[in-house]
Scaffold this active site. Structure first.
Site, PDB file in Angstrom:
ATOM      1  N   ILE A  12     -50.214 -43.636  61.334  1.00 33.65           N
ATOM      2  CA  ILE A  12     -51.264 -42.608  61.305  1.00 33.65           C
ATOM      3  C   ILE A  12     -51.922 -42.480  62.682  1.00 33.65           C
ATOM      4  O   ILE A  12     -52.066 -41.363  63.213  1.00 33.65           O
ATOM      5  CB  ILE A  12     -52.307 -42.939  60.200  1.00 33.65           C
ATOM      6  N   GLU A  31     -55.235 -50.879  69.806  1.00 30.66           N
ATOM      7  CA  GLU A  31     -54.557 -51.556  68.695  1.00 30.66           C
ATOM      8  C   GLU A  31     -54.886 -53.048  68.754  1.00 30.66           C
ATOM      9  O   GLU A  31     -54.733 -53.686  69.794  1.00 30.66           O
ATOM     10  CB  GLU A  31     -53.039 -51.324  68.784  1.00 30.66           C
ATOM     11  N   THR A  41     -47.435 -50.044  58.139  1.00 35.51           N
ATOM     12  CA  THR A  41     -46.345 -49.172  58.582  1.00 35.51           C
ATOM     13  C   THR A  41     -44.999 -49.898  58.651  1.00 35.51           C
ATOM     14  O   THR A  41     -43.950 -49.266  58.556  1.00 35.51           O
ATOM     15  CB  THR A  41     -46.729 -48.546  59.939  1.00 35.51           C
ATOM     16  N   SER A  45     -41.919 -48.509  51.357  1.00 35.52           N
ATOM     17  CA  SER A  45     -40.645 -48.090  50.760  1.00 35.52           C
ATOM     18  C   SER A  45     -39.850 -47.138  51.657  1.00 35.52           C
ATOM     19  O   SER A  45     -38.712 -46.798  51.330  1.00 35.52           O
ATOM     20  CB  SER A  45     -40.884 -47.406  49.413  1.00 35.52           C
ATOM     21  N   ALA A  46     -40.467 -46.649  52.731  1.00 36.09           N
ATOM     22  CA  ALA A  46     -39.771 -45.810  53.716  1.00 36.09           C
ATOM     23  C   ALA A  46     -39.308 -44.473  53.142  1.00 36.09           C
ATOM     24  O   ALA A  46     -38.348 -43.882  53.618  1.00 36.09           O
ATOM     25  CB  ALA A  46     -38.582 -46.566  54.329  1.00 36.09           C
ATOM     26  N   HIS A  49     -41.786 -38.764  50.535  1.00 37.45           N
ATOM     27  CA  HIS A  49     -41.915 -38.236  49.174  1.00 37.45           C
ATOM     28  C   HIS A  49     -41.905 -36.712  49.169  1.00 37.45           C
ATOM     29  O   HIS A  49     -42.394 -36.077  50.111  1.00 37.45           O
ATOM     30  CB  HIS A  49     -43.221 -38.727  48.544  1.00 37.45           C
ATOM     31  N   LYS A 249     -46.281 -45.687  42.139  1.00 37.92           N
ATOM     32  CA  LYS A 249     -45.078 -44.892  41.909  1.00 37.92           C
ATOM     33  C   LYS A 249     -43.980 -45.683  41.229  1.00 37.92           C
ATOM     34  O   LYS A 249     -42.887 -45.176  41.009  1.00 37.92           O
ATOM     35  CB  LYS A 249     -44.584 -44.321  43.236  1.00 37.92           C
ATOM     36  N   ARG A 310     -51.146 -51.996  50.344  1.00 38.96           N
ATOM     37  CA  ARG A 310     -51.626 -50.607  50.260  1.00 38.96           C
ATOM     38  C   ARG A 310     -53.134 -50.560  50.509  1.00 38.96           C
ATOM     39  O   ARG A 310     -53.862 -51.417  50.018  1.00 38.96           O
ATOM     40  CB  ARG A 310     -51.380 -50.030  48.856  1.00 38.96           C
ATOM     41  N   CYS A 442     -28.530 -64.548  66.398  1.00 38.27           N
ATOM     42  CA  CYS A 442     -28.917 -63.883  67.650  1.00 38.27           C
ATOM     43  C   CYS A 442     -30.342 -64.233  68.085  1.00 38.27           C
ATOM     44  O   CYS A 442     -30.687 -64.008  69.249  1.00 38.27           O
ATOM     45  CB  CYS A 442     -28.758 -62.366  67.535  1.00 38.27           C
TER      46      CYS A 442
HETATM   47  C1  LIG Z   1     -45.860 -51.311  49.198  1.00 36.94           C
HETATM   48  C2  LIG Z   1     -46.054 -49.996  49.898  1.00 36.94           C
HETATM   49  C3  LIG Z   1     -45.143 -48.960  49.752  1.00 36.94           C
HETATM   50  C4  LIG Z   1     -45.336 -47.743  50.372  1.00 36.94           C
HETATM   51  N1  LIG Z   1     -44.365 -46.797  50.309  1.00 36.94           N
HETATM   52  C5  LIG Z   1     -44.546 -45.610  50.917  1.00 36.94           C
HETATM   53  C6  LIG Z   1     -43.530 -44.624  50.897  1.00 36.94           C
HETATM   54  O1  LIG Z   1     -42.426 -44.865  50.439  1.00 36.94           O
HETATM   55  N2  LIG Z   1     -43.800 -43.409  51.430  1.00 36.94           N
HETATM   56  C7  LIG Z   1     -45.019 -43.122  51.979  1.00 36.94           C
HETATM   57  O2  LIG Z   1     -45.220 -41.991  52.359  1.00 36.94           O
HETATM   58  N3  LIG Z   1     -45.976 -44.062  52.093  1.00 36.94           N
HETATM   59  C8  LIG Z   1     -45.757 -45.299  51.597  1.00 36.94           C
HETATM   60  N4  LIG Z   1     -46.701 -46.265  51.709  1.00 36.94           N
HETATM   61  C9  LIG Z   1     -47.899 -45.972  52.459  1.00 36.94           C
HETATM   62  C10 LIG Z   1     -47.686 -46.062  53.971  1.00 36.94           C
HETATM   63  O3  LIG Z   1     -46.998 -47.245  54.304  1.00 36.94           O
HETATM   64  C11 LIG Z   1     -49.046 -46.034  54.643  1.00 36.94           C
HETATM   65  O4  LIG Z   1     -49.713 -44.872  54.229  1.00 36.94           O
HETATM   66  C12 LIG Z   1     -48.991 -46.028  56.153  1.00 36.94           C
HETATM   67  O5  LIG Z   1     -48.125 -47.002  56.661  1.00 36.94           O
HETATM   68  C13 LIG Z   1     -50.396 -46.264  56.673  1.00 36.94           C
HETATM   69  O6  LIG Z   1     -50.371 -46.298  58.051  1.00 36.94           O
HETATM   70  P1  LIG Z   1     -51.697 -46.627  58.861  1.00 36.94           P
HETATM   71  O7  LIG Z   1     -51.410 -46.280  60.249  1.00 36.94           O
HETATM   72  O8  LIG Z   1     -52.867 -45.987  58.187  1.00 36.94           O
HETATM   73  O9  LIG Z   1     -51.928 -48.189  58.639  1.00 36.94           O
HETATM   74  P2  LIG Z   1     -51.288 -49.434  59.400  1.00 36.94           P
HETATM   75  O10 LIG Z   1     -49.853 -49.286  59.608  1.00 36.94           O
HETATM   76  O11 LIG Z   1     -51.735 -50.655  58.663  1.00 36.94           O
HETATM   77  O12 LIG Z   1     -51.973 -49.396  60.826  1.00 36.94           O
HETATM   78  C14 LIG Z   1     -53.332 -49.697  61.016  1.00 36.94           C
HETATM   79  C15 LIG Z   1     -53.452 -50.370  62.363  1.00 36.94           C
HETATM   80  O13 LIG Z   1     -54.826 -50.559  62.677  1.00 36.94           O
HETATM   81  C16 LIG Z   1     -54.943 -51.760  63.393  1.00 36.94           C
HETATM   82  N5  LIG Z   1     -56.347 -52.210  63.335  1.00 36.94           N
HETATM   83  C17 LIG Z   1     -57.031 -52.676  62.260  1.00 36.94           C
HETATM   84  N6  LIG Z   1     -58.282 -53.008  62.622  1.00 36.94           N
HETATM   85  C18 LIG Z   1     -58.394 -52.728  63.963  1.00 36.94           C
HETATM   86  C19 LIG Z   1     -59.456 -52.864  64.905  1.00 36.94           C
HETATM   87  N7  LIG Z   1     -60.652 -53.353  64.559  1.00 36.94           N
HETATM   88  N8  LIG Z   1     -59.216 -52.503  66.196  1.00 36.94           N
HETATM   89  C20 LIG Z   1     -58.004 -52.015  66.574  1.00 36.94           C
HETATM   90  N9  LIG Z   1     -56.970 -51.883  65.708  1.00 36.94           N
HETATM   91  C21 LIG Z   1     -57.167 -52.223  64.417  1.00 36.94           C
HETATM   92  C22 LIG Z   1     -53.983 -52.690  62.665  1.00 36.94           C
HETATM   93  O14 LIG Z   1     -53.623 -53.810  63.458  1.00 36.94           O
HETATM   94  C23 LIG Z   1     -52.824 -51.770  62.373  1.00 36.94           C
HETATM   95  O15 LIG Z   1     -51.827 -51.821  63.372  1.00 36.94           O
HETATM   96  C24 LIG Z   1     -46.503 -47.525  51.126  1.00 36.94           C
HETATM   97  C25 LIG Z   1     -47.419 -48.576  51.319  1.00 36.94           C
HETATM   98  C26 LIG Z   1     -47.165 -49.810  50.742  1.00 36.94           C
HETATM   99  C27 LIG Z   1     -48.077 -50.942  51.022  1.00 36.94           C
END
Ligand SMILES: Cc1cc2nc3c(=O)[nH]c(=O)nc-3n(C[C@H](O)[C@H](O)[C@H](O)COP(=O)(O)OP(=O)(O)OC[C@H]3O[C@@H](n4cnc5c(N)ncnc54)[C@H](O)[C@@H]3O)c2cc1C
Length: 482
Positions: A12, A31, A41, A45-46, A49, A249, A310, A442
């Site tokens: 995101i 980050e 991320t 499930s990758a 949808h 889901k 999640r 590796c």
């Molecule tokens: C089990 C599971 C299955 C899923 N399957 C799907 C799917 O199939 N399809 C789909 O569309 N979505 C799916 N999702 C949802 C999807 O994975 C998430 O919506 C998405 O990865 C969220 O991304 P993000 O960037 O918000 O969070 P993150 O990837 O968690 O990134 C947040 C980042 O913020 C950083 N951060 C936190 N606090 C701080 C701080 N104080 N200062 C600086 N950095 C900070 C963290 O280190 C992290 O790198 C699934 C989620 C889960 C858990």
């Protein structure tokens, strides 16, 4: 002073950074971890949808369908593996049929293209390994599969090559507002910005609390998986869901873009947002549920279990809004599933919301939307391989035998625009260690290459996050953890 600072570099934050990289302003991403895409991320499930699951009228519904629509072109521009495989939601018996029909109605209301209700027979014609107990299915041709960390990496790499500044190992620990701008405290010093985007994933409520009391709370929910060897990758060719329930889901069986088979997840409320463990009970639940859909599933070919957390909230929808008291602060919070699918549309919406608060989105004439990945040796034909090796002999040395990854690819990952700095960082960028042996063979060679390329001792090479040294070091007083 930055125009915009983005906190968090999962998919995101990376998508928001790439969206803003199109514009003239000065943008930074902070980050917390030593690498990007290392939170939710990297463990999901990758699936891209189709968008029939969210309630019509919600942000999830709108942004999922729009994100899905954009995904093909975006992945082509950024050279990210993506396949529009289609998906099936299965019904087992007459009592689940109304649920399929409801999903069909919702999907139609949400604008999902091509939905069709199938009989059990029709579903088995498409997917011969489905259970004989399947009585009906919802086919969604627009669903797809993507490399989730590959997408996030490509987004942030493209943002960085277009001028966005990325700071890793830079957790935001305090926030204050002064004379119309924000001051963010980190171990690398203070950063100032006129606008802030909070994309901190499961910690988004904690980050908002650095500014003011948040009006949402994250209720983390863990999902656990099996990842099966490539020998099983063709068991199904579409994403196979069961009817979704209140806990999510449901358990799916799906091919991955790398050719493996993914099975999971469950949904379990957890209190520790960092607890990425696996439990026998959860895996047993996943196994039993998945076997209902595909009874011949060969879980003996499991090569790895993993879990992801999640970022569910009490709102039941994405929380994408500016603060009432501090309108230049934008939360991209509660981005649980379908957050990955929605990422490009969330980024567009975030830009729109900030523009409504006065941020200029004037486009840069020199924005380059394309990102060329390092050649994937395993995908090349013999002539292309020979040509590559002639130019750079390091592409002629295979380091990861399971995935056929060469030294040239590993070195490129270590010197890319957002370079890898750990063994798992290399793995996420070029697949070394992703195969059947999971780095057993590796791993030490990748470690040597990291030490050589980064000019650091072998004992300083990390597996993953800070503190995860692989080797111990003998000292006069005994053995140190590094
Ligand atoms: C089990 C599971 C299955 C899923 N399957 C799907 C799917 O199939 N399809 C789909 O569309 N979505 C799916 N999702 C949802 C999807 O994975 C998430 O919506 C998405 O990865 C969220 O991304 P993000 O960037 O918000 O969070 P993150 O990837 O968690 O990134 C947040 C980042 O913020 C950083 N951060 C936190 N606090 C701080 C701080 N104080 N200062 C600086 N950095 C900070 C963290 O280190 C992290 O790198 C699934 C989620 C889960 C858990």
């Amino acid at each position: 002073m930055y125009d915009v600072i983005i906190i968090g570099c999962g998919v995101i934050g990376a998508a928001a950074a790439r969206r803003l990289a199109r514009c003239r302003g000065k943008v930074a991403v902070l980050e917390a971890q030593n690498d990007v895409a290392n939170g939710t991320t990297k463990a999901n499930s990758a699936i891209v949808h189709a968008g029939y699951d969210p309630e019509p009228g919600t942000l999830m519904a709108r942004l999922n369908v729009e994100g899905n629509r954009q995904m093909g072109d975006l992945c082509a521009e950024l050279d990210v593996p993506f396949r529009r495989t289609g998906s099936l939601v299965l019904a087992f018996g007459a009592d689940q049929q109304p649920r399929l029909e409801e999903l069909y109605r919702r999907g139609t209301a949400n604008g999902v293209p091509g939905l069709r209700l199938l009989t059990g027979e029709e579903a088995r014609e498409l997917e011969p390994n489905l259970s004989q107990a399947v009585t009906g299915a919802l086919l969604a041709p627009s669903a797809g599969i993507v490399d989730p960390w590959g997408l996030a990496l490509a987004l942030i790499e493209n943002a960085v090559t277009n001028g966005v500044e990325l700071f890793r190992g830079c957790p935001v620990t305090a926030v204050r507002e002064e004379d119309g701008y924000f001051v963010l405290t980190t171990p690398k010093g203070e950063f100032t910005a006129r606008y802030v985007i909070n994309a901190a994933g499961v910690d988004a409520d904690k980050v908002r609390a650095l500014l003011e009391t948040p009006d949402f709370t994250v209720h983390p929910s863990r999902g656990e998986y099996y990842l099966l060897d490539k020998s099983e990758g063709k068991t199904v060719s579409r994403v196979i869901f069961q009817c979704p329930g209140p806990e999510g889901k449901g358990v799916l069986v799906a091919p991955t873009v790398h050719g493996n088979l993914l099975v999971g997840p469950n949904a379990e409320a957890v209190t520790d947002r960092r607890d990425l463990g696996n439990t026998a009970d959860a895996l047993d639940f996943v196994r039993r549920r998945a076997m209902q859909s595909v009874p011949g599933l060969n879980l003996r070919q499991n090569i790895r279990n993993f879990s992801g957390i999640r970022a569910n909230t009490d709102r039941g929808d994405f929380v994408i809004e500016t603060s009432k008291a501090h309108p230049h602060w934008l939360d991209l919070a509660g981005i649980c599933s379908p957050g990955l699918s929605s990422a490009p549309a969330i980024a567009d919406y975030a830009a729109e919301l900030l523009a409504a608060e006065g941020l200029s989105l004037e486009e840069k004439p020199d924005f380059n939307p394309r990102r060329q990945a390092v050649p994937r040796f395993r995908e090349l034909n013999a002539r292309q391989r020979a040509e590559l090796i002639r130019k750079d002999p390091r592409f002629g040395r295979v380091i990861c035998r399971c995935e056929t990854v060469t030294e040239g690819e590993i070195v490129a990952a270590l010197h890319s625009p957002v370079p890898a700095c750990t063994i798992n960082g290399v793995k996420r960028r070029c697949n070394a260690g992703m195969g059947r042996c999971q780095g057993g063979f590796c791993g030490p060679r990748v470690q040597e290459i990291i030490a050589r390329e980064l000019n650091i001792p072998m004992t300083d090479v990390l597996m993953d996050q800070d503190g995860t040294w692989v080797l111990a070091r003998e000292t006069k007083t005994g053995k140190e953890a590094r």
